[in-house]
Design a protein around this motif. Structure first.
Motif, PDB file in Angstrom:
ATOM      1  N   ASN A  24       0.843  -1.193   0.000  1.00 18.68           N
ATOM      2  CA  ASN A  24       0.000   0.000   0.000  1.00 18.68           C
ATOM      3  C   ASN A  24       0.872   1.234   0.000  1.00 18.68           C
ATOM      4  O   ASN A  24       1.953   1.252   0.574  1.00 18.68           O
ATOM      5  CB  ASN A  24      -0.877   0.051   1.264  1.00 18.68           C
ATOM      6  CG  ASN A  24      -1.948  -0.987   1.255  1.00 18.68           C
ATOM      7  OD1 ASN A  24      -2.493  -1.334   0.233  1.00 18.68           O
ATOM      8  ND2 ASN A  24      -2.264  -1.489   2.434  1.00 18.68           N
ATOM      9  N   TYR A  25       0.380   2.260  -0.642  1.00 16.15           N
ATOM     10  CA  TYR A  25       0.995   3.568  -0.478  1.00 16.15           C
ATOM     11  C   TYR A  25      -0.113   4.565  -0.174  1.00 16.15           C
ATOM     12  O   TYR A  25      -1.254   4.398  -0.563  1.00 16.15           O
ATOM     13  CB  TYR A  25       1.852   3.971  -1.684  1.00 16.15           C
ATOM     14  CG  TYR A  25       1.098   4.216  -2.967  1.00 16.15           C
ATOM     15  CD1 TYR A  25       0.697   5.495  -3.317  1.00 16.15           C
ATOM     16  CD2 TYR A  25       0.812   3.169  -3.838  1.00 16.15           C
ATOM     17  CE1 TYR A  25       0.016   5.726  -4.490  1.00 16.15           C
ATOM     18  CE2 TYR A  25       0.138   3.386  -5.011  1.00 16.15           C
ATOM     19  CZ  TYR A  25      -0.263   4.671  -5.338  1.00 16.15           C
ATOM     20  OH  TYR A  25      -0.934   4.897  -6.496  1.00 16.15           O
ATOM     21  N   VAL A  26       0.238   5.581   0.591  1.00 16.71           N
ATOM     22  CA  VAL A  26      -0.744   6.537   1.097  1.00 16.71           C
ATOM     23  C   VAL A  26      -0.474   7.905   0.476  1.00 16.71           C
ATOM     24  O   VAL A  26       0.667   8.359   0.423  1.00 16.71           O
ATOM     25  CB  VAL A  26      -0.659   6.629   2.638  1.00 16.71           C
ATOM     26  CG1 VAL A  26      -1.654   7.643   3.171  1.00 16.71           C
ATOM     27  CG2 VAL A  26      -0.898   5.273   3.266  1.00 16.71           C
ATOM     28  N   GLU A  42      -6.235  11.183   4.194  1.00 16.02           N
ATOM     29  CA  GLU A  42      -5.246  10.223   3.722  1.00 16.02           C
ATOM     30  C   GLU A  42      -5.962   9.083   3.020  1.00 16.02           C
ATOM     31  O   GLU A  42      -6.917   8.518   3.552  1.00 16.02           O
ATOM     32  CB  GLU A  42      -4.416   9.683   4.883  1.00 16.02           C
ATOM     33  CG  GLU A  42      -3.491  10.693   5.490  1.00 16.02           C
ATOM     34  CD  GLU A  42      -2.595  10.101   6.555  1.00 16.02           C
ATOM     35  OE1 GLU A  42      -2.803   8.936   6.951  1.00 16.02           O
ATOM     36  OE2 GLU A  42      -1.685  10.821   6.993  1.00 16.02           O
ATOM     37  N   ASN A  44      -5.557   5.346   1.114  1.00 17.24           N
ATOM     38  CA  ASN A  44      -4.748   4.151   0.849  1.00 17.24           C
ATOM     39  C   ASN A  44      -4.927   3.719  -0.594  1.00 17.24           C
ATOM     40  O   ASN A  44      -6.043   3.686  -1.109  1.00 17.24           O
ATOM     41  CB  ASN A  44      -5.172   2.993   1.749  1.00 17.24           C
ATOM     42  CG  ASN A  44      -4.432   2.974   3.050  1.00 17.24           C
ATOM     43  OD1 ASN A  44      -3.354   3.532   3.159  1.00 17.24           O
ATOM     44  ND2 ASN A  44      -5.012   2.325   4.035  1.00 17.24           N
TER      45      ASN A  44
END
Length: 73
Positions: A24-26, A42, A44
């Motif tokens: 995952n990147y946020v 934010e 995901n």
């Protein structure tokens, strides 16, 4: 020699892709921006792949290494 290095890199990448099938990147998105008031959210973003891709990479790396060994002999 270069094909052995590429083959080894493919094997390592294939094993890593078998062990970790996603990440995952946020990111931060601005929802409200009214003067000094800011509200951020934010989000995901999951990235997933099939373990079959890792198997194909690992097998391809082994094939490259074996082929380069036969070519040298």
């Amino acid at each position: 020699m270069k094909t052995k290095t590429i083959g080894l890199a493919m094997i390592i990448l294939g094993i890593v892709m078998l062990l970790y099938t996603s990440f995952n990147y946020v990111t931060t998105e601005n929802v409200v921006d009214i003067g000094p008031l800011q509200i951020n959210k934010e989000v995901n973003h999951p990235v997933k792949w099939s373990p079959i891709i890792g198997i194909i990479l690992a097998v391809g790396g082994v094939v490259l290494i074996v082929a380069s060994n036969k070519r040298e002999a």
